[in-house]
Write a protein that holds these residues in place. Structure first.
Motif, short mmCIF file in Angstrom:
data_model
loop_
_atom_site.label_atom_id
_atom_site.label_comp_id
_atom_site.label_asym_id
_atom_site.label_seq_id
_atom_site.Cartn_x
_atom_site.Cartn_y
_atom_site.Cartn_z
N VAL A 207 0.84 -1.20 0.00
CA VAL A 207 0.00 0.00 0.00
C VAL A 207 0.87 1.25 0.00
O VAL A 207 1.87 1.32 0.73
N GLN A 208 0.49 2.19 -0.83
CA GLN A 208 1.02 3.55 -0.74
C GLN A 208 -0.13 4.44 -0.31
O GLN A 208 -1.12 4.59 -1.03
N PHE A 209 -0.02 5.03 0.87
CA PHE A 209 -1.10 5.81 1.46
C PHE A 209 -0.57 7.21 1.75
O PHE A 209 0.29 7.38 2.62
N ASP A 210 -1.07 8.20 1.01
CA ASP A 210 -0.68 9.59 1.21
C ASP A 210 -1.90 10.42 1.56
O ASP A 210 -2.97 10.27 0.95
N ARG A 211 -1.74 11.29 2.55
CA ARG A 211 -2.79 12.27 2.85
C ARG A 211 -2.28 13.64 2.42
O ARG A 211 -1.24 14.11 2.88
N GLU B 31 2.96 10.78 4.18
CA GLU B 31 3.26 9.90 3.06
C GLU B 31 3.77 8.59 3.65
O GLU B 31 4.66 8.60 4.50
N SER B 32 3.23 7.45 3.18
CA SER B 32 3.62 6.18 3.78
C SER B 32 3.60 5.07 2.74
O SER B 32 2.70 5.01 1.89
N PRO C 139 0.13 6.02 9.51
CA PRO C 139 -0.88 4.99 9.27
C PRO C 139 -0.40 3.57 9.55
O PRO C 139 -1.23 2.65 9.61
N SER C 140 0.91 3.35 9.72
CA SER C 140 1.40 2.00 10.00
C SER C 140 1.01 1.54 11.41
O SER C 140 1.05 0.34 11.69
N LEU C 141 0.64 2.47 12.28
CA LEU C 141 0.22 2.11 13.63
C LEU C 141 -1.17 1.48 13.60
O LEU C 141 -1.94 1.65 12.66
#
Length: 765
Positions: A465-469, A487-488, A537-539
């Motif tokens: 997953v690439q998760f960006d806010r 950015e994660s 978001p990894s938490l």
């Protein structure tokens, strides 16, 4: 002790009369007489051809003829025919799908449904495709309980199998045209079978819907939701030898929806008439007043395009069958969702200039998705001692979603340093999923009466997953502190061993008793709708992240399936208990000055019973009835789950009679359906009243089945209750100039109101 309200007690009384042998066979002589027999229904939901009565599980089979008779155009309407099933739409088309009070709550799209959908054997990996065009169906099978061994990932709470019509070996076709009078609309369906060679035939089927909605939007003049759906399916059947069958299916559908049925509802709090004048009537009825100036047509707008291809090859060998299923599917969507559900405007501008400057809190979402899957399985046939099935399954998907959230709370301008509910941000979420499974199941026939079945399935699944806010152009408290940017790159891997075990005993020639156990899992991952207050978001979600654990389900069921009264009556009874660890739950709540989607793992359970029966009284009259009780609660505090009514049920009839002098038949059907009250959000918030509806059909058809004319009335008494409800995305009290945490005004969508349509069908040979 179970407390039953008066309506439910009446339903139980009527149902008991409908299925009781005492009520229907008053003398032994009457029962002994040879009478009409029920049709034997064959199903394939467990990847074998079996009769409905011999499967050791609770299965509801809905024929294509019944779907046509009631003019059902999608799975949401089909749910009314399945007791214990609730299927509602959230504002953003998130699915609130539950069986026996359990399912995957609406909103978070990065997770799959725990009630899986199969289209002609193809696993449908995303809930968005559940609302695709629905037409030319042979039958639908809804199988409840954990079905993880044979059906695989995301069937921990059940599965829906849709089987489309296959080509015949003669040239023939059909067309059906329906006109809806109450809400104004047209539906056209048709199919054509073309045998192109002795061993090769093709069926082409089409579908078109142009339908206005049942709620009038006073602000735009539209009757919403306004639906326009088209669908095309091409099915080819090739049998090069007696032992090989090849079936290919291509389907395209495009669905456009303008507006929604969401409207403000006053829950009896202190809001003044001035507030009600701004937001509308604040009661659940057939009108609303909402404007989204940034949305197409100034309404919420959904456009979904789906394409799929499925190739099934079956090779019969001496004692077993080898099957290969190869499939590919993709979709594109563009959604605009008006999440303040009103026509809020800047009062200061209006007072000073006389101009109305509307504000909209709305979400814009664009998604692309594609999936590929391959299954190989080997199944024995007709052994005396045991049968077996084994196989491999591979699945890969890519999902790309960008949801932009625009919060514009009127009378609370962005230049106010203390403001909270203004500003925009985007959730940019890209996810690749890879799944590999191996499974084996065996049926051991220990005697003529006793069968033991068991199976295991090992699954490994990974999600990258690439998760960006992304922060909006104007930095505000809302998109910098409450919803901070980040950015994660994230990875989620899990492996699990699932399985099923059942014991079936033929108590007599007409009675089967069974018990079953199932262990199923639905993979966790990262919730793209989580608040992520930590900006990491990894938490885990409880630590301010977006990581959600894998869901694990244990289902226990005992039941009996009976054929009574000389094969004229089926009676099925089941008791069930389901226990889920780390149930994936998402809800939208407003608390104080905080508005957010709450995603969490929690432990839940459901227990209850189901009864269903059909009785062919005479050649002309069939009675049917079903009842489900499901007590679905959180294990920590006993509170009810969302979209989980305790009681659902129906009673109905089907009547056919030959009009000999007219060379035709008269057909009529009717049913009363009941859904108990329920909550739409966790913590027992946003209650929906119970709902009792009456459906009725009356028609004529020719003796040679060439033509049919049918009048179809649904929800004839125009009963209403909310299908789904929750708070607006921004506190509506801000219309008065300041945010408020009060939830006195909520938004709810109304169930489909009365529809009356005339259907005309023609079948040519």
């Amino acid at each position: 002790m179970i407390k039953i309200n008066r309506i439910t007690a009446n339903l139980l009384t009527v149902l008991a009369g409908a299925i009781s042998p005492v009520a229907i066979g008053q003398t032994a002589d009457a029962q002994a007489q040879a009478g009409p027999a029920l049709e034997v229904i064959e199903i394939t939901s467990q990847k074998r051809v079996q009769t409905l009565q011999e499967v050791p599980a609770t299965v509801t089979a809905v024929s294509g003829a019944l779907l046509d008779e009631y003019g059902i155009d999608d799975l949401f309407e089909m749910a009314d025919l399945v007791p214990g099933m609730v299927f509602s739409r959230a504002p953003d088309d998130g699915l609130a799908l539950t069986l026996r009070g359990l399912g995957t709550p609406a909103r978070t799209q990065s997770f799959d449904q725990s009630v899986a959908l199969f289209q002609d054997g193809m696993f449908v990996g995303k809930g968005r495709m559940y609302s695709a065009a629905f037409f030319d169906v042979e039958r639908i099978e809804v199988i409840k309980g954990t079905q993880s061994t044979l059906l695989g990932k995301n069937t921990s709470l059940g599965a829906i199998s849709v089987i489309s019509k296959k080509p015949s070996d003669v040239f023939e076709g059909n067309i059906k045209v329906a006109r809806e009078f109450v809400n104004d609309g047209w539906t056209v369906d048709g199919g054509l079978d073309m045998p192109l060679a002795d061993n090769f035939s093709v069926r082409i089927a089409g579908h078109y819907v142009d339908q206005n909605g049942w709620v009038e939007n006073l602000a735009t003049g539209r009757d919403v939701p306004e639906d326009n759906d088209t669908g095309l399916r091409i099915t080819a059947l090739y049998e090069p030898t007696d032992s090989i069958t090849v079936t290919g299916v291509y389907q395209h559908s495009d669905s456009e929806r303008i507006g929604n049925g969401y409207q403000f509802v006053d829950n009896g709090n202190y809001f003044s008439d001035d507030v009600l004048a701004v937001i509308g009537e604040a009661q659940l009825d057939d009108t609303k007043s909402a404007v989204c100036t940034q949305c197409p047509n100034e309404e919420s707008y959904h456009d979904t395009s789906v394409d799929s291809f499925n190739l099934t090859v079956e090779k019969s060998l001496d004692d077993f069958t080898l099957t290969s299923i190869t499939s590919y599917a993709e979709y594109d969507i563009l959604f605009y969702d008006d999440f303040d559900f009103g026509n809020a405007f800047d009062e200061l501008t209006y007072v000073t200039t006389g101009e109305v400057d509307y504000y909209s809190t709305y979400f814009k979402r664009a998604e692309t998705y594609d999936q590929f899957s391959q299954e190989f399985r080997l199944a024995s046939e007709g052994r005396d001692d045991f049968d077996y099935m084994m196989g491999l399954f591979y699945f890969q998907s890519d999902w790309d979603s960008l949801e932009e959230q625009f919060f514009n709370t009127p009378n609370f301008p962005p230049d106010n340093a203390g403001q909270l509910f203004n500003g925009s941000f985007g959730n940019d979420f890209k996810q690749q999923t890879d799944t590999l499974s191996a499974f084996i199941q065996s049926d051991a026939y220990l005697s003529d009466k006793l069968t033991v079945s068991g199976g295991l399935r090992y699954t490994n699944e990974s999600k990258n997953v690439q998760f960006d806010r992304i922060q909006g152009e104007l930095a505000t408290l809302w998109n910098t502190v409450v919803n901070p940017p980040f950015e994660s790159d994230l990875t989620f891997d899990d492996s699990f061993l699932n399985g099923n075990l059942s014991v079936k005993y033929e108590w007599s020639d007409n009675t089967v008793v069974y018990s079953s156990y199932g262990l199923g899992s639905k993979t966790g991952g990262f919730a793209e709708s989580a608040e992520v207050s930590s900006a990491n978001p990894s938490l885990n979600v409880e630590d301010g992240g977006a990581r959600v654990a894998t869901e694990e389900t244990h289902t226990y069921e005992v039941g009996s399936k009976m054929v009574l009264l000389n094969n004229s009556m089926n009676l099925n009874i089941a008791l069930f208990y389901t226990d889920i660890d780390d149930f994936q739950e998402t809800s939208f709540l407003v608390t104080g000055t905080s508005a957010s989607f709450i995603t969490q793992n929690t432990d839940v359970k459901s227990k209850g019973f189901e009864i269903d029966s059909k009785w062919q009284v005479t050649q002309d009259i069939q009675l049917n009835g079903a009842l489900t009780f499901a007590d679905s609660t959180h294990k920590d505090d006993g509170s009810d789950l969302a979209q989980a009514p305790k009681w659902t049920g129906n009673i109905g009839y089907l009547y056919t009679s030959e009009l000999e002098s007219w060379d035709m038949h008269l057909r009529s059907s009717g049913s009363v359906r009941y859904r108990d009250s329920m909550f739409s959000q966790i913590n027992e918030t946003y209650a929906s009243d119970s709902l009792t509806t009456l459906d009725f059909t009356l028609g004529l058809y020719s003796n040679d089945d060439t033509w049919e004319v049918m009048l179809v009335a649904q929800n004839l008494t125009n009963e209403r209750a909310s299908d789904f409800s929750g708070p607006p995305a921004a506190p509506i009290g801000a219309i008065l100039g300041a945010p408020t945490g009060d939830q006195g005004i909520t938004s709810e969508t109304l169930n489909t109101q009365r529809t009356i349509k005339l259907q005309m069908s023609y079948h040519f040979f």
